[in-house]
Design an enzyme around this catalytic site. Structure first.
Site, PDB file in Angstrom:
ATOM      1  N   ASP A  44      23.489 -12.378   4.384  1.00  0.00           N
ATOM      2  CA  ASP A  44      23.776 -13.282   3.345  1.00  0.00           C
ATOM      3  C   ASP A  44      25.220 -13.900   3.181  1.00  0.00           C
ATOM      4  O   ASP A  44      25.665 -14.731   2.919  1.00  0.00           O
ATOM      5  CB  ASP A  44      23.055 -12.863   2.135  1.00  0.00           C
ATOM      6  CG  ASP A  44      23.065 -13.612   0.925  1.00  0.00           C
ATOM      7  OD1 ASP A  44      23.177 -14.781   0.978  1.00  0.00           O
ATOM      8  OD2 ASP A  44      23.642 -13.283  -0.164  1.00  0.00           O
ATOM      9  N   LEU A  87       0.771  -1.080   0.110  1.00  0.00           N
ATOM     10  CA  LEU A  87      -0.110  -0.147   0.066  1.00  0.00           C
ATOM     11  C   LEU A  87       0.927   1.202   0.131  1.00  0.00           C
ATOM     12  O   LEU A  87       0.154   2.389  -0.232  1.00  0.00           O
ATOM     13  CB  LEU A  87      -0.941  -0.213   1.034  1.00  0.00           C
ATOM     14  CG  LEU A  87      -2.056  -1.209   1.001  1.00  0.00           C
ATOM     15  CD1 LEU A  87      -2.492  -1.455   2.400  1.00  0.00           C
ATOM     16  CD2 LEU A  87      -2.874  -1.007   0.061  1.00  0.00           C
ATOM     17  N   CYS A  88       2.194   1.100  -0.087  1.00  0.00           N
ATOM     18  CA  CYS A  88       3.025   2.341  -0.371  1.00  0.00           C
ATOM     19  C   CYS A  88       2.842   3.007  -1.734  1.00  0.00           C
ATOM     20  O   CYS A  88       2.644   2.428  -2.531  1.00  0.00           O
ATOM     21  CB  CYS A  88       4.358   1.808  -0.137  1.00  0.00           C
ATOM     22  SG  CYS A  88       5.082   2.031   1.519  1.00  0.00           S
ATOM     23  N   HIS A  89       2.872   4.372  -1.582  1.00  0.00           N
ATOM     24  CA  HIS A  89       2.728   5.060  -3.068  1.00  0.00           C
ATOM     25  C   HIS A  89       4.117   5.035  -3.497  1.00  0.00           C
ATOM     26  O   HIS A  89       5.033   5.171  -2.819  1.00  0.00           O
ATOM     27  CB  HIS A  89       2.152   6.396  -2.429  1.00  0.00           C
ATOM     28  CG  HIS A  89       1.071   6.722  -2.041  1.00  0.00           C
ATOM     29  ND1 HIS A  89       0.823   6.848  -0.577  1.00  0.00           N
ATOM     30  CD2 HIS A  89      -0.243   7.060  -2.177  1.00  0.00           C
ATOM     31  CE1 HIS A  89      -0.538   6.889  -0.133  1.00  0.00           C
ATOM     32  NE2 HIS A  89      -0.984   6.908  -1.295  1.00  0.00           N
ATOM     33  N   MET A 145       9.084   4.744   5.279  1.00  0.00           N
ATOM     34  CA  MET A 145       9.119   3.174   4.968  1.00  0.00           C
ATOM     35  C   MET A 145      10.259   3.025   3.919  1.00  0.00           C
ATOM     36  O   MET A 145      10.724   1.940   4.012  1.00  0.00           O
ATOM     37  CB  MET A 145       7.850   2.797   4.150  1.00  0.00           C
ATOM     38  CG  MET A 145       6.361   2.960   4.978  1.00  0.00           C
ATOM     39  SD  MET A 145       6.787   2.257   6.727  1.00  0.00           S
ATOM     40  CE  MET A 145       7.171   0.466   6.338  1.00  0.00           C
ATOM     41  N   GLU A 146      10.824   4.075   3.168  1.00  0.00           N
ATOM     42  CA  GLU A 146      11.829   3.742   2.259  1.00  0.00           C
ATOM     43  C   GLU A 146      13.047   3.565   3.240  1.00  0.00           C
ATOM     44  O   GLU A 146      13.974   2.699   2.590  1.00  0.00           O
ATOM     45  CB  GLU A 146      12.007   4.911   1.369  1.00  0.00           C
ATOM     46  CG  GLU A 146      10.793   5.188   0.154  1.00  0.00           C
ATOM     47  CD  GLU A 146       9.454   5.237   0.674  1.00  0.00           C
ATOM     48  OE1 GLU A 146       9.230   5.623   1.718  1.00  0.00           O
ATOM     49  OE2 GLU A 146       8.586   4.928  -0.185  1.00  0.00           O
TER      50      GLU A 146
END
Lengths: 177, 177, 177, 177, 177, 177
Positions: free
Chosen positions: D136, D83-85, D121-122
């Protein structure tokens, strides 16, 4: 339509005079508030419909998965459709309306942005992928489902202002955006 | 269908007993040759049909763009449809059949792989995105186009062997793969 | 660890003797059934916890959205983590366990495949993105949430057979895989 | 927070009154300069820490790989989090601070844009994927590593102005943006 | 050539008798160990070369960034090149050799997999994107750089066994693979 | 160049004083109309050239596929090149000029946007991927092809105004944008 060329006769978008693909130039177009609503449906057997919708409520995550798939697909439109411009959607909404009498799920998507190009392709892509996702979850039970009637119901913004699909099978979307 | 559970009653794929989304486990399934054919169509005005197809031949890159979009979309199926397994398609083919009498473009996709899951979702995705791409190139001329009748025609491989859609509106695809 | 070099001393994966990044060569490794489980959690205020979970059940699509995001992220692992091998997951499952006493949502992911490399990175990626998605939906109410304790719980398959995380925060590494 | 609704009680972003996922509508929000800083860490054994950091300097490409992975992940945020733009980051920076006493690598990301939505969020996504990438590269040596304490430190721009995380383990980020 | 048709005259891959794009069918091909090496170079001014390479060593992350970009691009080959088959690379390596006398950076990529199709396109894609990434980091200093001589050096596996590029710019093709 | 730092001496873009990768900050740059033209070529045998171009016209979809691949690649530039800013192209055009005397296909791409960063990387990426796609379709007939001379011909917009490549093999692009 906001992306047509300036001649009087209609022509193909994104195809130049030599018949070659070429993304329409929107560099100098102005930014306006735009919205588009598209709809479609998945037709299925009565048994499959009942698997998804029981007692008037959808079971578990079924519609949630299709809704998310549709929303995400709207954001991928420019990656899927070669000549679509990349754009920054400011709103995507995907709704489902189970229609028991027809044994089908109706799908509706609304996309909005403040930008230079219309968003009907994004809305159509959201509807298409939401339908495909419903198909994916029901295909074991019912491989004969059919996805149909994917079309634009309305669009606003840009040169053409407010366009609403005419009559027919249309539920006109007037209040949609 | 090869991904159904083992009970006698049909059920939803990818949805567990609690109604939660969960990708079907195909870890122990055997690799077999699989193929699927899906079809769909874009219905348009006569004027738009003539813009794309003139003198019996498509103009320039129009169908080529939609064909490439369909092929690439088949490869993106697992990215678009949340619960699809990633897989390695060994063949994708997208064909168009302009139908002047109905003023529509028929779209057909064939997908193949040697793998553990069927490829009908990949074929359906190829058809859907090829239709959307045709819509994108014609939308300035004809915003009222409709994408319809997206369905599986046949699939082979896996537990269910050779499945062919039953008649009705179906063109049965017997020779398809 | 199935991707370590053959020397006795542990070393970094994907980094060659010159200190340069280089994807580990798994060309000649054999295909085995593999699985991995990873966990993590999102810690939040009591008020936020109650917004998500009320009466013992999560509200609407909240967990469904995070579950789908986690499943899709597992499939994108090789695109996100530069030196991960592309692989074809045969199963992804993401579960949530709301822990009211701690005011946190516990997240668990299981990934499986029949392949040449382990799937712990896929499971960790699923957990991470499911946590980020929960954060995204609650951030307006509670910007101070914390995502923590993302780790591998167990893995099976490959040279090392069945590995299970030991108690506590112990790092022994030596017997690990 | 800039994306909350206008009522006084906090609520979930992207979830409508029916509990359905729906991307927040930011069409009419104004464009402002925005920035966000997020942090996290990877905890590991002393031996693993020494593999990455020797003599005070990281070996070869290790941190460079994780840095690039974090930067690229910030750009993929809208693809990962349903739902992020979509938005156009104007700056992404990922920094590492090896902490020998705790045998952990601290990760910090700064994201900036001139746009309609916040970029926390980014920044959180950049931190998460940078941590996963470090995991990793070290997993062969140390499968028991733990990724923890992923959180927002500060954000500026939008309705809420300048927000800084309170107290605790926080390095307050005041000079960060 | 493993993907040529069975006639004696060479022909185009992925183009059918009607001139339409169609992914080559590799469904029934056998899995073999395959490898390919491709090379290319970025030619630049002496001043720019010195910015990247000083005292015989590349400055900081410059080559690391280009290396990661090349490795990741190899994994995206099927997404970039419309008719490439998706495949699962088992090894990707990208090397740089600064050539001070020519004021250029030579780039070399090795790709491997056990699969049904060759990996020369993946190696060529890795080289191309590594070169573009070097260009991106130097473009402010030297917009006149040139990327050149991108070509396959050798490939092994498949029907044709071991193929090595002949001296000069010769095109014989006949014995090629 | 519009993204250089403000000092007099040229320096590397996206590399900070510590030699670490860091996306250039363009937050406060103004939006201007920008365009860039890049070119490149694929050199092949006479026989291969004739396979693509016969009677002065390209056969079927060959150039159409490469054109679409180039256009789509321009849109993926920020995903391929780690430190490129995401941006919204307003125009992409890819042209081919078969040069029979040299037995090569010349490729040219034009990209435009109204934005904060130049679009030369997008144009170079479009050219590179269009060349790779031509290679992919001809590789069975001619594995010794060479992709060369990928470079920027001109750019407009931003601080530097109108820049045109000097002399040499350049077709100067003056009328290009």
């Amino acid at each position: 339509m906001q992306e047509s060329n300036s001649s009087n006769s209609p022509s193909l978008s994104h195809i130049n005079a030599k018949g070659e693909a070429s993304m329409v130039d929107v560099t100098r177009k102005s930014v306006t508030q735009r919205a588009a609503v598209a709809t479609g449906k998945v037709m299925m057997s009565k048994a499959t419909f009942d698997l998804i919708v029981s007692g008037g409520h959808a079971k578990g995550d079924v519609l949630a998965v299709a809704r998310i798939a549709g929303i995400q697909a709207a954001k991928k439109c420019a990656d899927l459709i070669p000549l679509c411009h990349p754009l920054m959607l400011s709103k995507v909404q995907v709704d489902f309306e189970p229609d028991e009498s027809q044994s089908q799920i109706n799908v509706r998507a609304l996309c909005k942005l403040a930008g230079k190009t219309g968003v009907e392709m994004e809305a159509l892509t959201a509807v298409s992928v939401a339908c495909l996702t419903l198909f994916d979850m029901c295909k074991a039970a019912d491989p004969e489902m059919v996805i149909s009637d994917i079309k634009v119901q309305s669009k606003t913004g840009g040169k053409t202002g407010h366009w609403i699909r005419e009559q027919g099978t249309v539920n006109n979307g007037a209040s949609a955006c």
